[in-house]
Design a protein around this motif. Structure first.
Motif, PDB file in Angstrom:
ATOM      1  N   ALA A   1       0.824  -1.204   0.000  1.00  0.00           N
ATOM      2  CA  ALA A   1       0.000   0.000   0.000  1.00  0.00           C
ATOM      3  C   ALA A   1       0.861   1.259   0.000  1.00  0.00           C
ATOM      4  O   ALA A   1       0.452   2.289  -0.539  1.00  0.00           O
ATOM      5  N   LEU A   2       2.052   1.188   0.571  1.00  0.00           N
ATOM      6  CA  LEU A   2       2.935   2.356   0.596  1.00  0.00           C
ATOM      7  C   LEU A   2       3.367   2.775  -0.807  1.00  0.00           C
ATOM      8  O   LEU A   2       3.757   3.919  -1.022  1.00  0.00           O
TER       9      LEU A   2
ATOM     10  N   THR B   1       1.379   2.895  -3.388  1.00  0.00           N
ATOM     11  CA  THR B   1       0.220   3.384  -4.135  1.00  0.00           C
ATOM     12  C   THR B   1      -0.110   4.815  -3.700  1.00  0.00           C
ATOM     13  O   THR B   1       0.269   5.243  -2.615  1.00  0.00           O
ATOM     14  N   PRO B   2      -0.844   5.540  -4.550  1.00  0.00           N
ATOM     15  CA  PRO B   2      -1.215   6.909  -4.160  1.00  0.00           C
ATOM     16  C   PRO B   2      -2.276   6.898  -3.063  1.00  0.00           C
ATOM     17  O   PRO B   2      -2.967   5.898  -2.856  1.00  0.00           O
ATOM     18  N   LEU B   3      -2.420   8.025  -2.386  1.00  0.00           N
ATOM     19  CA  LEU B   3      -3.453   8.151  -1.361  1.00  0.00           C
ATOM     20  C   LEU B   3      -4.830   7.989  -1.986  1.00  0.00           C
ATOM     21  O   LEU B   3      -5.053   8.375  -3.135  1.00  0.00           O
ATOM     22  N   LEU B   4      -5.751   7.447  -1.233  1.00  0.00           N
ATOM     23  CA  LEU B   4      -7.132   7.318  -1.674  1.00  0.00           C
ATOM     24  C   LEU B   4      -7.833   8.672  -1.564  1.00  0.00           C
ATOM     25  O   LEU B   4      -7.295   9.601  -0.965  1.00  0.00           O
TER      26      LEU B   4
ATOM     27  N   HIS C   1      -5.545   7.442   3.773  1.00  0.00           N
ATOM     28  CA  HIS C   1      -5.121   6.049   3.640  1.00  0.00           C
ATOM     29  C   HIS C   1      -4.706   5.696   2.224  1.00  0.00           C
ATOM     30  O   HIS C   1      -5.099   6.348   1.268  1.00  0.00           O
ATOM     31  N   ARG C   2      -3.955   4.637   2.136  1.00  0.00           N
ATOM     32  CA  ARG C   2      -3.574   4.067   0.853  1.00  0.00           C
ATOM     33  C   ARG C   2      -4.222   2.694   0.664  1.00  0.00           C
ATOM     34  O   ARG C   2      -4.284   2.193  -0.438  1.00  0.00           O
ATOM     35  N   ASP C   3      -4.681   2.107   1.739  1.00  0.00           N
ATOM     36  CA  ASP C   3      -5.287   0.778   1.695  1.00  0.00           C
ATOM     37  C   ASP C   3      -6.802   0.920   1.853  1.00  0.00           C
ATOM     38  O   ASP C   3      -7.271   1.445   2.858  1.00  0.00           O
TER      39      ASP C   3
END
Length: 69
Positions: free
Chosen positions: A11-12, A14-17, A22-24
């Protein structure tokens, strides 16, 4: 490495949601939508607030998660 740790590390990358925190996506599903008492009494909330502050949480972080005592 545990599956949970692998998921966290992935998840680290990936871009922020859209929530911006969060990213997850699983974390967004369990995040409180507003400050909460978590079913604690006023005395327990005050003790939890003090415990979090002693653990290094900022006043803003505590206020974001807990209702005012």
């Amino acid at each position: 490495m545990t599956p949970l740790r692998r998921r966290y590390l992935a998840a680290l990358r990936t871009p922020l949601l859209p929530c911006g925190i969060h990213r997850d996506p699983l974390l967004c599903e369990v995040a409180p939508t507003a400050p909460s008492s978590f079913g604690l009494t006023r005395r327990e909330l005050a003790a939890e607030r003090a415990r979090l502050r002693a653990a290094g949480w900022s006043t803003a972080d505590v206020a974001e998660r807990l209702l005012p005592a």
